[in-house]
Design an enzyme around this catalytic site. Structure first.
Site, PDB file in Angstrom:
ATOM      1  CG  HIS A   1      -1.756   1.293   1.260  1.00 22.66           C
ATOM      2  ND1 HIS A   1      -2.906   1.427   0.518  1.00 22.66           N
ATOM      3  CD2 HIS A   1      -1.582   2.482   1.908  1.00 22.66           C
ATOM      4  CE1 HIS A   1      -3.417   2.626   0.726  1.00 22.66           C
ATOM      5  NE2 HIS A   1      -2.627   3.291   1.557  1.00 22.66           N
TER       6      HIS A   1
ATOM      7  CE  LYS B   1      -9.237   1.514   2.163  1.00 22.81           C
ATOM      8  NZ  LYS B   1      -9.332   2.583   3.176  1.00 22.81           N
TER       9      LYS B   1
ATOM     10  CG  ASP C   1     -12.127   2.980   5.735  1.00 20.60           C
ATOM     11  OD1 ASP C   1     -11.624   3.808   6.514  1.00 20.60           O
ATOM     12  OD2 ASP C   1     -11.798   2.891   4.541  1.00 20.60           O
TER      13      ASP C   1
ATOM     14  NE  ARG D   1     -10.282  10.253   8.378  1.00 18.11           N
ATOM     15  CZ  ARG D   1      -9.447   9.502   7.666  1.00 18.11           C
ATOM     16  NH1 ARG D   1      -9.875   8.350   7.143  1.00 18.11           N
ATOM     17  NH2 ARG D   1      -8.210   9.874   7.468  1.00 18.11           N
TER      18      ARG D   1
END
Length: 423
Positions: free
Chosen positions: A83, A188, A162, A169
């Site tokens: 990631h 995730k 999420d 957010r």
């Protein structure tokens, strides 16, 4: 029974939430019992007052529990993912996934789309004719057992809490909270079922984290979260003050990927691809793998072609090309001492390569091609960038974004690409 107001007050007053309170608020928010304005207040309290490691681990676990967790035990190979926190010209997933798959390791890469000045892996792959990023769980597993690398969108049932919180957010000024960033990313990644994970945490003007201390804290938090949930993790802190490679734009970055997979390409892209591949393969039990050789001998390219074909793409199809081009030239003679990654990313966005909202369309061929990088000598009037756009009226806004983006002096050396390793 818990109360959203009471939970907000705990964090407002710098208290610590219990596991039960966290489980309740995440579940209630997912079901619509806790309102957006209440979760906004809680997110702001976490941004301002922080969270303990135990709270972050519990928050992450609650978001994972809000949906399904994939079971990759039937794949029959070690699984390891990567990631990146995002940057300009960051196309590393594209050559990296097939490179690691070439060693018999499965790479389950759930990726996203670009927003603002940062590019999105899915947008890049969709410039390949026929390439499908929306796969069923069965197709996802089949890609891992077959070609070994799958790069696709996350399903709706993966950490749905999420998805709701991330969107909230984004519009409430709470994106910068390290506890919320870490739990968002890791919920995730853990839910996708991978055995191991390597994190590329970008630092600099073109990155989300602007200074090394914040980036290091984020990396350490995510590595600890992985360990708490049984996922082996390591992290690299990498420089994003300067764009990565020579392109920022979707089809342009795919073309650069093909250069890397053919054994060439920009040295910084090759360096980071190999460094991350070595991290991934070490976690998968192959610390001595010769990643550079797999790029030069065709194994990585073969794995790329197999991955693209398995996801419906045509690896031989020509990539989209923008209708118009225009050059940016050097204002003086000398060595390029600075090229601001953020400014280049904004220019690519204004040319049509990015989007302001997730629903915005993009131009597949648009973007910035960098003809001279930091440390290279240029003559006055020499082209240093080529701008690509379908709509020529976009060039003016891109040029404005690049005003002051490049410094030319007597001496310039690019900063080290890899700043630190954690884990």
């Amino acid at each position: 029974m818990f109360s959203a107001v009471e939970i907000i007050r705990v964090k407002r007053d710098r208290g610590e939430l219990s596991t039960e309170e966290i489980n309740w608020v995440i579940d209630a928010y997912t079901k619509g019992i806790v309102a957006d304005e209440q979760m906004s207040a809680l997110a702001m309290a976490i941004l301002l007052n922080g969270a303990t490691d135990r709270e972050i681990a519990d928050w992450t676990a609650a978001m994972i529990a809000s949906g399904e967790r994939l079971d990759l035990s039937g794949v029959g190979k070690p699984t390891v993912d990567k990631h990146s926190t995002g940057g300009v010209g960051d196309k590393i997933t594209l050559p990296l996934a097939p490179l690691v798959a070439a060693f018999g390791v499965a790479v389950p890469q759930l990726s996203g789309r670009g927003l603002g000045h940062t590019g999105g892996t899915l947008d890049k792959l969709e410039t390949i004719r026929g390439f499908r990023v929306n796969l069923s769980n069965q197709e996802f597993i089949a890609g891992l057992t077959g070609p070994g690398a799958v790069v696709c969108a996350a399903g709706d049932e993966l950490a749905p809490a999420d998805r709701r919180l991330y969107a909230l957010r984004d519009v409430t000024g709470t994106v910068e909270s390290i506890p919320l960033i870490a739990s968002s990313i890791m919920s995730k990644k853990i839910a996708e079922g991978t055995d191991a994970l390597v994190l590329d945490v970008k630092v600099g003007t073109g990155a989300f984290m602007k200074n090394p201390d914040d980036a290091r804290e984020l990396a350490q938090t995510m590595v600890r979260l992985g360990a708490a949930h049984g996922v082996r993790c390591s992290a690299l802190l990498t420089d994003m003050n300067t764009p990565l490679g020579r392109t920022a734009g979707n089809a342009l970055e795919v073309a650069e990927t093909l250069e890397v997979l053919a054994g060439g390409g920009p040295s910084d892209v090759v360096e980071l691809t190999i460094a991350l591949a070595q991290e991934m393969l070490a976690l998968a039990g192959q610390p001595e793998a010769d990643c550079a050789a797999a790029l030069t001998d065709g194994r990585a390219m073969d794995a790329w072609r197999a991955m693209v074909t398995a996801q419906g793409g045509d690896p031989d199809a020509p990539l989209p090309v923008a209708d118009e081009t225009e050059y940016v030239t050097a204002e003086s003679e000398g060595v390029i001492t600075r090229m601001d990654a953020y400014d280049v990313g904004i220019a690519a966005w204004r040319l049509g390569a990015g989007r302001a909202r997730k629903s915005d369309p993009i131009s597949a061929g648009a973007g910035v091609e960098i003809l001279a990088q930091v440390g290279e000598r240029v003559a006055a009037g020499e082209p240093i960038m080529r701008l690509h756009a379908d709509d020529p009226t976009r060039f003016a806004a891109a040029r404005k974004a690049l005003t002051g983006a490049v410094d030319i002096g007597e001496r310039g050396v690019r900063a080290p690409l890899i700043i630190d390793r954690i884990g």
